[in-house]
Design an enzyme around this catalytic site. Structure first.
Site, mmCIF file in Angstrom:
data_model
loop_
_atom_site.group_PDB
_atom_site.id
_atom_site.type_symbol
_atom_site.label_atom_id
_atom_site.label_comp_id
_atom_site.label_asym_id
_atom_site.label_seq_id
_atom_site.Cartn_x
_atom_site.Cartn_y
_atom_site.Cartn_z
ATOM 1 N N GLU A 1 85.738 26.784 18.596
ATOM 2 C CA GLU A 1 85.106 25.486 18.874
ATOM 3 C C GLU A 1 83.600 25.591 18.654
ATOM 4 O OE1 GLU A 1 86.785 22.673 18.658
ATOM 5 O OE2 GLU A 1 88.020 23.079 20.418
ATOM 6 N N HIS A 2 83.031 24.562 18.046
ATOM 7 C CA HIS A 2 81.600 24.496 17.703
ATOM 8 C C HIS A 2 81.200 25.600 16.721
ATOM 9 C CE1 HIS A 2 80.237 21.226 20.354
ATOM 10 N NE2 HIS A 2 81.286 21.579 21.074
ATOM 11 N N THR A 3 82.184 26.180 16.093
ATOM 12 C CA THR A 3 81.906 27.248 15.123
ATOM 13 C C THR A 3 81.735 26.690 13.717
ATOM 14 O OG1 THR A 3 84.280 27.539 15.197
ATOM 15 C CG2 THR A 3 82.977 29.187 16.321
ATOM 16 N N TYR B 1 75.607 16.836 21.501
ATOM 17 C CA TYR B 1 76.191 17.589 20.388
ATOM 18 C C TYR B 1 75.104 18.061 19.406
ATOM 19 C CZ TYR B 1 79.291 18.693 16.460
ATOM 20 O OH TYR B 1 79.939 19.333 15.433
ATOM 21 N N ASP C 1 86.997 18.404 11.440
ATOM 22 C CA ASP C 1 87.889 17.272 11.728
ATOM 23 C C ASP C 1 88.353 16.581 10.453
ATOM 24 O OD1 ASP C 1 87.142 18.055 14.215
ATOM 25 O OD2 ASP C 1 86.007 16.258 14.714
ATOM 26 N N SER D 1 89.786 10.493 16.002
ATOM 27 C CA SER D 1 90.201 9.232 15.393
ATOM 28 C C SER D 1 89.175 8.778 14.355
ATOM 29 C CB SER D 1 90.414 8.153 16.458
ATOM 30 O OG SER D 1 89.260 8.010 17.246
ATOM 31 N N SER D 2 87.895 9.087 14.579
ATOM 32 C CA SER D 2 86.894 8.631 13.616
ATOM 33 C C SER D 2 87.003 9.406 12.303
ATOM 34 C CB SER D 2 85.483 8.740 14.199
ATOM 35 O OG SER D 2 85.251 10.017 14.704
ATOM 36 N N ALA E 1 89.411 10.274 22.919
ATOM 37 C CA ALA E 1 90.150 11.371 23.543
ATOM 38 C C ALA E 1 89.858 12.715 22.880
ATOM 39 C CB ALA E 1 91.651 11.082 23.498
ATOM 40 N N GLY E 2 88.941 12.721 21.919
ATOM 41 C CA GLY E 2 88.578 13.986 21.277
ATOM 42 C C GLY E 2 89.627 14.461 20.288
HETATM 43 C C1 GAF Z 1 83.600 17.712 16.943
HETATM 44 C C2 GAF Z 1 82.958 17.830 15.572
HETATM 45 F F1 GAF Z 1 83.166 16.695 14.856
HETATM 46 C C3 GAF Z 1 83.485 19.035 14.815
HETATM 47 O O1 GAF Z 1 82.808 19.179 13.601
HETATM 48 C C4 GAF Z 1 83.387 20.302 15.666
HETATM 49 O O2 GAF Z 1 82.061 20.775 15.707
HETATM 50 C C5 GAF Z 1 83.949 20.079 17.055
HETATM 51 O O3 GAF Z 1 83.391 18.923 17.666
HETATM 52 C C6 GAF Z 1 83.719 21.249 17.974
HETATM 53 O O4 GAF Z 1 84.425 22.356 17.523
HETATM 54 O O5 GAF Z 1 84.965 17.435 16.855
#
Ligand code: GAF
Length: 381
Positions: free
Chosen positions: A31-33, A217, A167, A122-123, A118-119
């Protein structure tokens, strides 16, 4: 949903549409990688944005969004952001044309069953579905990866979220029954079977609406870049946190502001967890994988500070329910869902227990989605 959107399109525009389905995503670990040029491990899910589309021989896009009961029209000449969710369509139209591709006006109906906020991206699914639809309709010849970048640029320039590529990539490249280990630097990817009939991927919605626009973010991204700039003075070969070894970070801890050190340390260890997680999956070792998920949650909460009380509660609660291999908050954070790997025959009890516990504290019942890993964006009819 397919019949419903076809019907809605015919009633509104009096012609037959092309219908595209673009899925949301889960991310098992990593995540966030993505914006640190590391690895991620997402899969497309069985919840989608549906885009029904037909050309209208004008220069105008006419949209009806069934979910919101809203309609809107815009000219293809618009070059900057306007308002709300429409920016995703404006951005994709703009960036496709900016690449020298010729498109015309279209009529559109959009619907979907990805819970908004909801993470579950969808976008990104909306951008992928709309971009894919234009690509088909006007035979633009854009690859799935190019469409993913168009979606990402839309987020950057029309929405203001400096997101990574995960995403959009996941929505466009998903494969049934598989997760994707994506190297966000080289863009090479590998499909890894997620073939555990005795387990389910269960999402629990914290009911805290997640929106990365206006969240911290972008600040996280800056903090990672700040860490890289300091470390580069010692190691010029470092281009991003993906290149940093734990020992290098520890050696220069004193030079980094404590917050920046914490952010960097999460990312550096998250890379290790992802690589260990992929090995575990390939060995069918969900016990090890689950432990890595719990550790990721701990890091996201304590070091990366993108969790919230509700997500922490859900992750903690899941740890104490029988049949849960692993659980953690998923995606960008600040709300949204936890992802839980739960034994199939324990899902009902898990759902009841976690809903009751959450309701007892927060006075709201969290929605639970039992998901399947499905194909990526495609033509449905
Ligand atoms: C969101 C971001 F859109 C992704 O690019 C990603 O950084 C994620 O957060 C975290 O892993 O979904």
């Amino acid at each position: 949903m397919l019949k419903k959107i076809q019907q809605a399109f015919r009633e509104r525009f009096n012609k037959e549409p092309l219908v595209i389905g673009a899925p949301g995503r889960v991310n098992l670990i990593g995540e966030h990688t993505d914006y640190n040029e590391g690895f991620v491990l997402p899969g497309a899910v069985d919840k989608r944005i549906y885009v029904a589309i037909a050309p209208n021989e004008t220069n105008t896009v006419n949209v009806f969004a069934s979910q919101f009961n809203e309609s809107y029209s815009f000219s293809l000449d618009i070059t900057g952001p306007q308002k709300g969710w429409m920016n995703y369509l404006l951005g994709v139209s703009y960036h496709i044309q900016k690449q020298g591709k010729k498109i015309g006006g279209v009529d559109l109906v959009i619907d979907g069953d990805i819970p908004v906020g909801a993470g579950m991206s969808s976008s990104a699914a909306l951008c992928s579905g709309y971009g894919f639809a234009l690509n088909e309709l006007f035979q633009l010849g854009l690859s799935r990866m190019e469409l993913a970048f168009i979606g990402q640029k839309t987020e950057h320039t029309f929405v203001g979220v400096k997101c990574g590529i995960m995403d959009q990539f996941a929505s466009l490249h998903g494969k049934k029954g598989h997760v994707m280990k994506l190297d966000c630097r080289s863009l090479e990817y590998e499909y890894i079977p997620f073939d555990f009939p005795a387990y389910k991927i269960v999402l629990v919605n914290s009911m805290v609406s997640h929106s990365l626009a206006g969240s911290e973010y972008n600040v996280r991204r800056q903090q990672c870049e700040e860490g890289v700039a300091i470390l580069q003075k010692h190691y010029p070969e470092i281009k991003s946190l993906r290149d940093v070894e734990p020992a290098q970070l520890l050696q220069h801890q004193a030079e980094l502001p404590p917050v920046v050190f914490d952010r960097c340390s999460f990312i550096v260890y998250e890379k290790e967890r992802l690589l260990a997680g992929c090995d575990a999956l390939k060995k069918n070792d969900l016990t090890t994988f689950g432990k890595l998920m719990f550790a990721t949650h701990e890091g996201l909460s304590k070091k990366y500070s993108v969790s919230c009380t509700e997500l922490d509660f859900l992750a903690e609660c899941a740890q104490h329910i029988t049949g849960v291999a692993g659980a953690r908050m998923m995606g960008g954070g600040f709300g949204g869902c936890t992802i839980n790997i739960v034994q199939a025959d324990a899902v009902d009890v898990f759902t009841k227990k976690i809903q009751a516990a959450f309701n007892g504290l927060f006075k709201i019942t969290p929605e639970v989605y039992v998901t399947q890993i499905e194909e990526g964006t495609n033509i449905l009819s």
